[in-house]
Design an enzyme around this catalytic site. Structure first.
Site, PDB file in Angstrom:
ATOM      1  CG  ASP A   1      -2.089   1.503   0.841  1.00 43.13           C
ATOM      2  OD1 ASP A   1      -2.075   1.851   0.071  1.00 43.13           O
ATOM      3  OD2 ASP A   1      -2.737   1.084   2.471  1.00 43.13           O
TER       4      ASP A   1
ATOM      5  CG  ASP B   1      -2.590   5.190  -9.117  1.00 43.08           C
ATOM      6  OD1 ASP B   1      -2.213   5.062  -8.052  1.00 43.08           O
ATOM      7  OD2 ASP B   1      -3.622   4.942  -9.622  1.00 43.08           O
TER       8      ASP B   1
END
Length: 394
Positions: free
Chosen positions: A91, A266
């Site tokens: 994450d 991203d």
């Protein structure tokens, strides 16, 4: 002179459970970025270290966390001494690390019970449990001691993994006023790694979505060719809140699509998203049509044979995305609910016009062709070519 351990650990990549809706998921993620929600670039780290606690979004609908990603990465992480190996989701947006979703946590000689409870609500899941401190080991010799972790007593929405490894700036937990720091910051502060950064390399072309390796605090020169081109994070909002860069985009060397535009890199976005006006020019140039099943662009074999390269100019370097790199791997058409013999393009419509400070999103489908560096300490992004950059693998 200090000696730092350079160590790469493998990661496995998979599309999210609703892979047939990757375009809708990517577009939803883009809307949240455009709204400036859940910042998690270098600027967010700076804010955190200025004693501004990064807390969870106002609602799960505002989330840009790992559960809202189109593509997720799992890494092997050892916890405790003697250690237990867990498979954790990487994450890059939040700092919280926790275990116990699948494999049970057992306290060891390095475990400290903080006698606190924690709760984290994600966009598509939640976890509650007890807070501990324990030793975390990455790759066998990167050791973060006394790291705050959560031990789940209840976890929803995390099938097939044991928890999350948080290396981002945002503390999503309810652990009180002091923000939980990511494992990369623990490693940096203790002198184990020279910078808060990660380098990522991919191995595309297999029967599954590309896997690869991640290096903490340094780069792995064996994974790229030439040199790494570093550029500063853009100053244009809202891209500056994330891993935002400035770039020009041209199709076929003579058809400008975007000029002096800001966008973001991203790893949780699957496709290469372009602002709607740039996308329309690209679609027309490629002669592509929208596929009603997947929502992606599709071309015929004849059209594919006539396609030209896309060129991204980032800083002083121009990177070529060949026609083969612009198509979805045909061996994986069934994963997205597509036809076996169809040719789908990875370039898609962001759903908003250019000029709003977010004109493109470079996602996984682009990044798997390159070596990328997310350098928080120096507030910069790096890109280098690899042996896969121009490979005919799709």
């Amino acid at each position: 002179m200090s000696r730092f351990i350079i160590n790469s650990i493998p990661f496995e990549t998979r599309l999210s459970h609703d892979a047939k809706q990757i375009l809708a998921r990517d577009q939803g993620r883009a809307k949240r970025f455009l709204a400036g929600l859940h910042p998690h670039g270098p600027a967010a780290f700076q804010a955190k270290n200025s004693n501004k606690r990064n807390s969870s979004p106002s609602s799960t609908q505002d989330s840009v966390d790992v559960t809202e990603s189109g593509v997720v990465y799992s890494v092997p992480v050892a916890v405790g001494q003697p250690s237990t190996m867990y498979s954790l989701l990487l994450d890059t947006s939040s700092s919280n690390t926790w275990v116990g979703a699948d494999k049970e946590y057992s306290p060891t000689s390095t475990s400290i019970d903080n006698n606190k409870m924690f709760e984290i609500v994600y966009g598509s899941g939640a976890v509650t449990g007890a807070e501990y401190q324990d030793q975390i080991t990455l790759g066998g010799n990167l050791v973060a001691k006394n790291h705050v972790i959560g031990v789940a007593s209840s976890a929803r929405g995390f099938s097939g993994v044991d928890g999350i490894l948080g290396i981002g700036p945002v503390d999503l937990s309810s652990l009180g006023p002091d923000a939980v720091r990511p494992v990369t910051e623990n490693l940096f502060n203790s002198g184990v790694i020279p910078a808060i950064s990660i380098g990522m390399s991919y191995i595309p072309g297999g029967d599954n979505v590309a896997n690869g390796e991640i290096t903490f605090g340094a780069t792995d020169t064996a994974k790229f060719t030439g040199s790494i081109n570093y550029v500063p994070i853009t100053t244009i909002e809202p891209s500056d809140k994330y891993w935002g860069i400035d770039a020009d985009l041209v199709y076929s060397e003579n058809m400008p699509l975007l000029r002096l535009s800001a966008g973001i890199v991203d790893i949780g976005t699957t496709l290469l998203l372009l602002a709607s006006d740039a996308f329309k020019f690209y679609r027309r140039a490629a002669g592509a049509e929208e596929d009603p099943t997947t929502g992606l662009l599709t071309v015929t074999e004849a059209q594919f044979a006539e396609m030209e390269s896309l060129f991204f100019t980032i800083g002083s370097e121009t990177y070529e995305l060949t026609p083969n790199a612009q198509i979805w791997p045909r061996r994986l058409n069934d994963v997205i609910g597509g036809g076996k013999d169809k040719i789908y393009l990875i370039v898609a419509d962001m759903g908003t016009s250019s000029g709003n400070g977010l004109d493109f999103i470079i996602g996984f489908s682009f990044l798997q062709r390159f070596y990328s560096v997310f350098d928080t300490t120096n507030r910069r992004f790096g890109l280098a070519r690899t042996k896969h950059t121009a490979a005919e693998i799709n």
